[in-house]
Design an enzyme around this catalytic site. Structure first.
Site, mmCIF file in Angstrom:
data_model
loop_
_atom_site.group_PDB
_atom_site.id
_atom_site.type_symbol
_atom_site.label_atom_id
_atom_site.label_comp_id
_atom_site.label_asym_id
_atom_site.label_seq_id
_atom_site.Cartn_x
_atom_site.Cartn_y
_atom_site.Cartn_z
ATOM 1 N N ARG A 30 -39.031 9.622 9.141
ATOM 2 C CA ARG A 30 -39.932 10.609 8.548
ATOM 3 C C ARG A 30 -40.363 11.691 9.545
ATOM 4 O O ARG A 30 -41.443 12.254 9.444
ATOM 5 C CB ARG A 30 -41.172 9.936 7.949
ATOM 6 C CG ARG A 30 -40.862 9.003 6.803
ATOM 7 C CD ARG A 30 -40.422 9.813 5.597
ATOM 8 N NE ARG A 30 -40.289 8.979 4.429
ATOM 9 C CZ ARG A 30 -39.185 8.905 3.717
ATOM 10 N NH1 ARG A 30 -38.126 9.589 4.059
ATOM 11 N NH2 ARG A 30 -39.130 8.153 2.653
ATOM 12 N N HIS B 278 -33.389 12.758 -1.404
ATOM 13 C CA HIS B 278 -32.422 13.638 -0.737
ATOM 14 C C HIS B 278 -31.632 14.453 -1.755
ATOM 15 O O HIS B 278 -31.434 15.652 -1.581
ATOM 16 C CB HIS B 278 -31.479 12.817 0.152
ATOM 17 C CG HIS B 278 -32.099 12.417 1.449
ATOM 18 N ND1 HIS B 278 -31.718 12.971 2.643
ATOM 19 C CD2 HIS B 278 -33.072 11.527 1.731
ATOM 20 C CE1 HIS B 278 -32.439 12.431 3.616
ATOM 21 N NE2 HIS B 278 -33.260 11.553 3.083
ATOM 22 N N ARG C 233 -31.038 18.966 -2.911
ATOM 23 C CA ARG C 233 -29.739 19.644 -2.889
ATOM 24 C C ARG C 233 -29.406 20.178 -4.274
ATOM 25 O O ARG C 233 -29.240 19.431 -5.216
ATOM 26 C CB ARG C 233 -28.655 18.685 -2.400
ATOM 27 C CG ARG C 233 -28.881 18.230 -0.975
ATOM 28 C CD ARG C 233 -27.682 17.501 -0.401
ATOM 29 N NE ARG C 233 -27.123 16.457 -1.225
ATOM 30 C CZ ARG C 233 -27.457 15.175 -1.166
ATOM 31 N NH1 ARG C 233 -28.379 14.770 -0.348
ATOM 32 N NH2 ARG C 233 -26.854 14.302 -1.939
ATOM 33 N N LYS D 164 -36.175 15.263 10.188
ATOM 34 C CA LYS D 164 -34.818 15.596 10.652
ATOM 35 C C LYS D 164 -33.887 16.005 9.516
ATOM 36 O O LYS D 164 -33.145 16.973 9.650
ATOM 37 C CB LYS D 164 -34.216 14.466 11.491
ATOM 38 C CG LYS D 164 -34.036 13.156 10.784
ATOM 39 C CD LYS D 164 -33.670 12.045 11.758
ATOM 40 C CE LYS D 164 -33.695 10.712 11.071
ATOM 41 N NZ LYS D 164 -35.012 10.294 10.583
#
Length: 183
Positions: free
Chosen positions: A12, A51, A55, A15
């Site tokens: 967390r 994630h 995107r 990155k």
């Protein structure tokens, strides 16, 4: 010749978000994404969905829990985000016998193949990897082997990389370009 970038940091640390932004910036709004996670439980499913939600259609997505170097070889040009090395290592390591005396040699071949695929790519390859060496020595063999190989994998990638970003509290610092070259 490919450019290699490593983005590392703790859990967390920001990155992945930083690496995603960097990939889109370098790729003029488009990038490829190599996802290495395997989903075995609800918690990991939630992480993968987080994630994925970041995107949009400007990402070309590939799932590669194994043999990701083949995908690196197939993609031509642009920017590839490889997220993440430590999960990819976990997938590989869990197929191995920890008592095998050739495990370190197998690891050397495994990481060399991954780094060579990135070096031979015509794309800019951004690797994301967890920094796991700042904690205590783990109490079990699997965790110690993982920690050692994760550190070595990051070192090998960092050696080949033009930039190495360390993320802390959402802030990324290019540690390779501010490091001391006295040694």
């Amino acid at each position: 010749m490919a450019e290699i970038i490593l983005v590392t940091g703790g859990a967390r640390s920001g990155k992945s978000s930083f690496a995603e932004s960097l990939a889109l910036k370098l790729g003029n709004g488009r990038a490829a994404y190599i996802a290495t996670a395997q989903v075995f439980d609800d918690e990991m499913a939630a992480r993968v969905e987080l994630h994925k939600s970041r995107r949009k259609s400007n990402w070309t997505n590939f799932e590669a829990p194994f043999d990701a170097e083949k995908i690196l070889a197939e993609i031509t040009g642009g920017v590839i985000l490889f997220d993440c090395v430590t999960i990819y290592l976990t997938n590989w390591l869990l197929t191995k016998n920890l008592e095998d005396k050739n495990l370190s040699a197998e690891f050397d071949v495994w990481i060399k193949n991954l780094v060579d695929a990135a070096k031979n790519s015509s794309a800019t390859v951004i690797f994301v990897s967890n920094e796991v060496g700042s904690g205590i020595v783990p109490e079990n063999k699997l965790a110690r082997v993982f920690r050692d190989f994760a550190g070595l994998a990051s070192q090998r990638i960092a050696s080949a990389a033009e930039n190495v970003y360390l993320t802390v509290a959402g802030i990324a610092v290019d540690v390779k370009n501010i490091s001391s070259s006295a040694v």
